[in-house]
Design a protein around this motif. Sequence first.
Motif, mmCIF file in Angstrom:
data_model
loop_
_atom_site.group_PDB
_atom_site.id
_atom_site.type_symbol
_atom_site.label_atom_id
_atom_site.label_comp_id
_atom_site.label_asym_id
_atom_site.label_seq_id
_atom_site.Cartn_x
_atom_site.Cartn_y
_atom_site.Cartn_z
ATOM 1 N N ALA A 1 -10.276 18.070 -8.659
ATOM 2 C CA ALA A 1 -9.695 17.574 -7.405
ATOM 3 C C ALA A 1 -10.700 17.684 -6.266
ATOM 4 O O ALA A 1 -10.800 16.782 -5.417
ATOM 5 C CB ALA A 1 -8.434 18.362 -7.072
ATOM 6 N N THR A 2 -11.460 18.771 -6.247
ATOM 7 C CA THR A 2 -12.482 18.950 -5.213
ATOM 8 C C THR A 2 -13.532 17.856 -5.298
ATOM 9 O O THR A 2 -13.900 17.237 -4.286
ATOM 10 C CB THR A 2 -13.170 20.325 -5.373
ATOM 11 N N ALA A 3 -14.031 17.624 -6.503
ATOM 12 C CA ALA A 3 -15.073 16.609 -6.702
ATOM 13 C C ALA A 3 -14.557 15.216 -6.355
ATOM 14 O O ALA A 3 -15.249 14.427 -5.697
ATOM 15 C CB ALA A 3 -15.562 16.647 -8.148
ATOM 16 N N GLN A 4 -13.322 14.898 -6.778
ATOM 17 C CA GLN A 4 -12.798 13.558 -6.526
ATOM 18 C C GLN A 4 -12.565 13.308 -5.045
ATOM 19 O O GLN A 4 -12.883 12.231 -4.521
ATOM 20 C CB GLN A 4 -11.504 13.338 -7.310
ATOM 21 N N ASP A 5 -12.029 14.288 -4.357
ATOM 22 C CA ASP A 5 -11.778 14.120 -2.923
ATOM 23 C C ASP A 5 -13.085 13.911 -2.162
ATOM 24 O O ASP A 5 -13.169 13.069 -1.265
ATOM 25 C CB ASP A 5 -11.050 15.340 -2.360
ATOM 26 N N PHE A 6 -14.106 14.670 -2.531
ATOM 27 C CA PHE A 6 -15.379 14.551 -1.825
ATOM 28 C C PHE A 6 -16.078 13.238 -2.169
ATOM 29 O O PHE A 6 -16.661 12.577 -1.304
ATOM 30 C CB PHE A 6 -16.282 15.739 -2.163
ATOM 31 N N THR A 7 -15.987 12.830 -3.423
ATOM 32 C CA THR A 7 -16.571 11.544 -3.827
ATOM 33 C C THR A 7 -15.904 10.393 -3.078
ATOM 34 O O THR A 7 -16.573 9.479 -2.589
ATOM 35 C CB THR A 7 -16.392 11.332 -5.340
ATOM 36 N N THR A 8 -14.591 10.439 -2.987
ATOM 37 C CA THR A 8 -13.845 9.397 -2.276
ATOM 38 C C THR A 8 -14.236 9.362 -0.808
ATOM 39 O O THR A 8 -14.373 8.286 -0.206
ATOM 40 C CB THR A 8 -12.334 9.634 -2.434
ATOM 41 N N GLY B 1 -15.982 19.956 -12.873
ATOM 42 C CA GLY B 1 -15.064 18.957 -12.325
ATOM 43 C C GLY B 1 -15.868 17.753 -11.895
ATOM 44 O O GLY B 1 -16.919 17.891 -11.268
ATOM 45 N N ILE B 2 -15.419 16.547 -12.234
ATOM 46 C CA ILE B 2 -16.169 15.324 -11.940
ATOM 47 C C ILE B 2 -15.309 14.366 -11.132
ATOM 48 O O ILE B 2 -14.140 14.161 -11.432
ATOM 49 C CB ILE B 2 -16.619 14.606 -13.224
ATOM 50 N N GLY B 3 -15.941 13.762 -10.123
ATOM 51 C CA GLY B 3 -15.296 12.706 -9.361
ATOM 52 C C GLY B 3 -16.207 11.494 -9.279
ATOM 53 O O GLY B 3 -17.421 11.634 -9.127
ATOM 54 N N VAL B 4 -15.642 10.306 -9.413
ATOM 55 C CA VAL B 4 -16.386 9.047 -9.292
ATOM 56 C C VAL B 4 -15.566 8.097 -8.434
ATOM 57 O O VAL B 4 -14.342 8.004 -8.591
ATOM 58 C CB VAL B 4 -16.667 8.406 -10.663
#
Length: 253
Positions: free
Chosen positions: A69-76, A152-155
């Motif tokens: 969730a941390t990675a996705q929010d920051f990526t967004t 954790g991964i965000g794209v």
Amino acid sequence: MVHQWLTLVLALGWILLPQAASAQAAEMRTAGDQSADLVDVVEGLISRTNAFRQQEGRPPVVANSQLTATAQDFTTFMARTGQFSHTADGQTPEARATAHGYDPCLIAENIASQHNPAGFTAEALAQGFFEGWQHSPGHRENLLDPAVTETGIGVAQSEQTGAYYAVQLFGRPKSQQIEFQITNTSNVAIPYTIDSQTVTLPPQATHTHQQCRPPEVAFHWPGAQERKTVRPNHGDHYTIVRGEAGEFRVEPG
């Protein structure tokens, strides 16, 4: 707390952190020619990360929902604003993870972005992000850090520019810190070194240590006696003993 934040700018983009949960990643799907399915991109980054770690003799990392969730929010955020740095939102990676309920002992972050007017397949996008990190010394160090246990991964894709952003977080929670004890039963103060820090243990005393990384402890005996090195695991207890001939030794248990 130990941290390492690394940014990679590629010829076609920038790199972030791997790993996002399927439900969250589904919200990142895009439409149009050669648009990548971001669920597949995330899964591709996860599998590449653990295959690389296995190849290099490192344990696998597991997905953590809070880091995801941390990675996705920051990526967004970066995709929406076009700002690109580890503190683009005014916070550090540790602060962002903590705000999402993660209690970090270790945090490492890779970020990046790629852009191609022709678009990407999911395979090509994941491969581009991963190879960029893999061939950059600092990012490679994060990928292979033996002390981290979770990721954790965000794209995300920018609606304004079409650029893809990725963030990969690596962490070890405080609940997994390594705790061990050393007791000195001799009548002499004994110095020892944990990694680069020197500690002196008084006679008849016990020290409890909590480390984020697997430690190496070197005992420095008085006189010319050769020093002893141990590598404690969680829950270990070492006892310093002085023999009848005046020699020192350390006993586990």
